[in-house]
Design an enzyme around this catalytic site. Structure first.
Site, PDB file in Angstrom:
ATOM      1  N   TYR A   1       0.824  -1.218   0.000  1.00 16.70           N
ATOM      2  CA  TYR A   1       0.000   0.000   0.000  1.00 16.70           C
ATOM      3  C   TYR A   1       0.861   1.272   0.000  1.00 16.70           C
ATOM      4  O   TYR A   1       0.325   2.377  -0.111  1.00 16.70           O
ATOM      5  CB  TYR A   1      -0.954   0.038   1.215  1.00 16.70           C
ATOM      6  CG  TYR A   1      -1.902  -1.137   1.338  1.00 16.70           C
ATOM      7  CD1 TYR A   1      -2.083  -2.046   0.292  1.00 16.70           C
ATOM      8  CD2 TYR A   1      -2.629  -1.346   2.504  1.00 16.70           C
ATOM      9  CE1 TYR A   1      -2.944  -3.128   0.422  1.00 16.70           C
ATOM     10  CE2 TYR A   1      -3.505  -2.430   2.627  1.00 16.70           C
ATOM     11  CZ  TYR A   1      -3.640  -3.314   1.586  1.00 16.70           C
ATOM     12  OH  TYR A   1      -4.498  -4.387   1.718  1.00 16.70           O
TER      13      TYR A   1
ATOM     14  N   LYS B   1       1.516  -6.876   5.984  1.00 14.40           N
ATOM     15  CA  LYS B   1       1.542  -8.094   5.166  1.00 14.40           C
ATOM     16  C   LYS B   1       2.836  -8.238   4.387  1.00 14.40           C
ATOM     17  O   LYS B   1       3.375  -7.244   3.878  1.00 14.40           O
ATOM     18  CB  LYS B   1       0.368  -8.069   4.177  1.00 14.40           C
ATOM     19  CG  LYS B   1      -0.958  -7.685   4.839  1.00 14.40           C
ATOM     20  CD  LYS B   1      -2.128  -7.688   3.888  1.00 14.40           C
ATOM     21  CE  LYS B   1      -3.372  -7.114   4.557  1.00 14.40           C
ATOM     22  NZ  LYS B   1      -3.607  -5.689   4.292  1.00 14.40           N
TER      23      LYS B   1
HETATM   24  N1  LIG Z   1      -5.672  -8.675   1.731  1.00 11.84           N
HETATM   25  C1  LIG Z   1      -5.982  -8.157   0.569  1.00 11.84           C
HETATM   26  O1  LIG Z   1      -5.617  -8.667  -0.510  1.00 11.84           O
HETATM   27  C2  LIG Z   1      -6.827  -6.925   0.543  1.00 11.84           C
HETATM   28  C3  LIG Z   1      -7.459  -6.532  -0.654  1.00 11.84           C
HETATM   29  C4  LIG Z   1      -8.259  -5.383  -0.613  1.00 11.84           C
HETATM   30  C5  LIG Z   1      -8.407  -4.680   0.562  1.00 11.84           C
HETATM   31  N2  LIG Z   1      -7.754  -5.070   1.707  1.00 11.84           N
HETATM   32  C6  LIG Z   1      -7.874  -4.311   2.984  1.00 11.84           C
HETATM   33  O2  LIG Z   1      -9.262  -4.150   3.274  1.00 11.84           O
HETATM   34  C7  LIG Z   1      -9.554  -2.752   3.388  1.00 11.84           C
HETATM   35  C8  LIG Z   1     -10.986  -2.482   2.958  1.00 11.84           C
HETATM   36  O3  LIG Z   1     -11.191  -2.817   1.605  1.00 11.84           O
HETATM   37  P1  LIG Z   1     -11.348  -1.721   0.443  1.00 11.84           P
HETATM   38  O4  LIG Z   1     -10.624  -0.491   0.834  1.00 11.84           O
HETATM   39  O5  LIG Z   1     -10.968  -2.362  -0.826  1.00 11.84           O
HETATM   40  O6  LIG Z   1     -12.910  -1.465   0.351  1.00 11.84           O
HETATM   41  P2  LIG Z   1     -14.089  -0.980   1.325  1.00 11.84           P
HETATM   42  O7  LIG Z   1     -13.588  -0.751   2.693  1.00 11.84           O
HETATM   43  O8  LIG Z   1     -15.200  -1.921   1.086  1.00 11.84           O
HETATM   44  O9  LIG Z   1     -14.491   0.387   0.667  1.00 11.84           O
HETATM   45  C9  LIG Z   1     -13.691   1.552   0.787  1.00 11.84           C
HETATM   46  C10 LIG Z   1     -14.309   2.629  -0.095  1.00 11.84           C
HETATM   47  O10 LIG Z   1     -15.621   2.966   0.390  1.00 11.84           O
HETATM   48  C11 LIG Z   1     -15.691   4.352   0.686  1.00 11.84           C
HETATM   49  N3  LIG Z   1     -16.405   4.468   1.968  1.00 11.84           N
HETATM   50  C12 LIG Z   1     -15.919   4.165   3.202  1.00 11.84           C
HETATM   51  N4  LIG Z   1     -16.865   4.349   4.140  1.00 11.84           N
HETATM   52  C13 LIG Z   1     -17.966   4.752   3.501  1.00 11.84           C
HETATM   53  C14 LIG Z   1     -19.252   5.103   3.940  1.00 11.84           C
HETATM   54  N5  LIG Z   1     -19.588   5.049   5.234  1.00 11.84           N
HETATM   55  N6  LIG Z   1     -20.175   5.495   2.995  1.00 11.84           N
HETATM   56  C15 LIG Z   1     -19.831   5.550   1.691  1.00 11.84           C
HETATM   57  N7  LIG Z   1     -18.614   5.234   1.216  1.00 11.84           N
HETATM   58  C16 LIG Z   1     -17.683   4.838   2.111  1.00 11.84           C
HETATM   59  C17 LIG Z   1     -14.265   4.840   0.779  1.00 11.84           C
HETATM   60  O11 LIG Z   1     -14.149   6.179   0.340  1.00 11.84           O
HETATM   61  P3  LIG Z   1     -13.588   7.355   1.327  1.00 11.84           P
HETATM   62  O12 LIG Z   1     -12.197   6.995   1.718  1.00 11.84           O
HETATM   63  O13 LIG Z   1     -13.655   8.566   0.450  1.00 11.84           O
HETATM   64  O14 LIG Z   1     -14.539   7.416   2.497  1.00 11.84           O
HETATM   65  C18 LIG Z   1     -13.538   3.903  -0.187  1.00 11.84           C
HETATM   66  O15 LIG Z   1     -13.628   4.370  -1.507  1.00 11.84           O
HETATM   67  C19 LIG Z   1      -8.484  -2.100   2.503  1.00 11.84           C
HETATM   68  O16 LIG Z   1      -8.404  -0.716   2.679  1.00 11.84           O
HETATM   69  C20 LIG Z   1      -7.278  -2.897   2.916  1.00 11.84           C
HETATM   70  O17 LIG Z   1      -6.793  -2.470   4.165  1.00 11.84           O
HETATM   71  C21 LIG Z   1      -6.999  -6.200   1.709  1.00 11.84           C
END
Ligand SMILES: NC(=O)c1ccc[n+]([C@@H]2O[C@H](COP(=O)([O-])OP(=O)(O)OC[C@H]3O[C@@H](n4cnc5c(N)ncnc54)[C@H](OP(=O)(O)O)[C@@H]3O)[C@@H](O)[C@H]2O)c1
Length: 337
Positions: free
Chosen positions: A49, A78
């Site tokens: 990241y 990680k």
């Molecule tokens: N292990 C892996 O391979 C892997 C893969 C993907 C992700 N991850 C981890 O999991 C975390 C979460 O997954 P993700 O970031 O892909 O997706 P997510 O948490 O499902 O979605 C994040 C997105 O939603 C928006 N958001 C957040 N809260 C909100 C709300 N209350 N209302 C409306 N929109 C909202 C955020 O925008 P704003 O920032 O503008 O609020 C951002 O664009 C990652 O950040 C990472 O740490 C791990």
């Protein structure tokens, strides 16, 4: 419900954490500081990241400002795909700890089960002239895991886990390890509820962490120009009428309902946000009481494999790696038409 107990160490893992993928360094430093002030105690990052240094600054500033203590935080990072080999574990972990300004991490995960050859100058994957990623076909999870166990013994890692591994790959580690995997981090949300993998983890005392719990709305921008990936096919979970209706009834937002639905099932959830209001919203999810018909309605949204967003096929050629985890399970539903 606010904490889950990890096997073997008994450490408590907060059931809500802050995701930080796609949060650039200049933004994430103040976000993490704010999140800690708001009450987050669990931060999820990764070498890939490119923000561990900024997160480290925020944490050390917050502690030196007298706002809290290191022992009360739960920091996950990680081992990257380019370091997925026994000989590289200590090298990457040392670098990550120095970036995070920490003596130890609470949880260290193997980020993905496959490995790429590493460009030693940039610490990024080697990509061949035809655009294929240069796969390291010698990836050996058991050996990598043993190197992680050594780091745990030396006090650099408190708990060990996996991410994006399938059941067979987890089983191989369980059978050949001293410290059993304590956490599995996988994509998990209303459209992709991972019921089988969750049952397997429950049977082996492995805590499941849900990534992309809101359906990763930000991934649409990230994947827009990626090889063979078509973000317009991604779901809009926050806009689903079923979720909106339940949210309205409980005077909560769709995001809060999607998060609560997972937390109530004993899953750790790590929504990412850099907005102060949404940080507050995403952690205020414990006071909802869903009815059994609302729970049923959310359970019925599950599309099984059809709900998967992260299949990693945007890394051209990755499906040819012997440890590509989703062989035979997916047709590329996000391939360009
Ligand atoms: N292990 C892996 O391979 C892997 C893969 C993907 C992700 N991850 C981890 O999991 C975390 C979460 O997954 P993700 O970031 O892909 O997706 P997510 O948490 O499902 O979605 C994040 C997105 O939603 C928006 N958001 C957040 N809260 C909100 C709300 N209350 N209302 C409306 N929109 C909202 C955020 O925008 P704003 O920032 O503008 O609020 C951002 O664009 C990652 O950040 C990472 O740490 C791990």
């Amino acid at each position: 419900m606010k904490h889950l107990k990890l096997s073997q160490t008994g450490d408590l893992m907060p059931s809500l954490g802050l995701g930080t993928w796609q949060a650039p360094s200049d933004v994430i430093e103040s976000t993490v500081y704010k999140a800690l002030d708001i009450g987050y105690r669990h931060i999820d990052t990764a070498f890939n990241y490119n923000n561990e240094e900024a997160i480290g600054k925020a944490i050390s500033q917050w502690i030196s400002d007298g706002k809290g203590e290191r022992k009360d935080l739960f920091i996950t990072t990680k081992l990257p795909h380019v370091g997925n080999r026994a000989g590289d574990v200590r090298k990457f972990l040392d670098l990550q700890l120095s970036r995070l300004k920490l003596d130890y991490v609470d949880l260290y995960l193997i980020h993905v089960p496959f490995g790429f050859h590493c460009n030693q100058e940039t610490l990024t994957p080697v990509v061949k002239e035809n655009g294929d990623y240069d796969l390291d076909m010698t990836t050996n999870h058991v050996e990598t895991w043993k190197a992680m166990e050594e780091c745990q013994k030396n006090g650099l890692i408190r708990n060990l886990g996996l991410s994006n591994f399938n059941e067979e790959q987890i089983e191989r580690i369980i059978k050949n390890s001293t410290i059993k995997p304590q956490v599995l981090q996988v994509e998990l949300h209303a459209y992709f509820q991972q019921m089988e993998l969750r049952a397997y983890c429950a049977a082996h005392d492995i805590i499941v962490t849900a990534y992309a719990p809101l359906g990763s709305p930000g991934a649409k921008d990230h994947f827009v120009n990626k090889y063979n990936y078509s973000p317009e096919t991604f779901p809009d979970l926050l806009g689903l009428p079923e979720v909106k209706e339940i949210a309205d009834k409980h005077k909560k937002s769709p995001a809060q309902i999607l998060i609560h639905f997972l937390v109530r099932e004993g899953i750790v959830v790590i929504p990412k946000s850099t907005s102060e209001n949404r940080l507050k919203e995403n952690i205020d999810v414990y006071d909802v009481e869903l009815t059994s018909s609302e729970v049923d309605c959310l359970k019925k949204l599950d599309k099984g494999e059809g709900g998967r967003i992260f299949n990693f096929l945007f890394w051209k050629g990755v499906e040819n790696h012997p440890e590509y985890p989703f062989k035979g399970q997916i047709s590329n539903q996000h391939a360009k038409a």
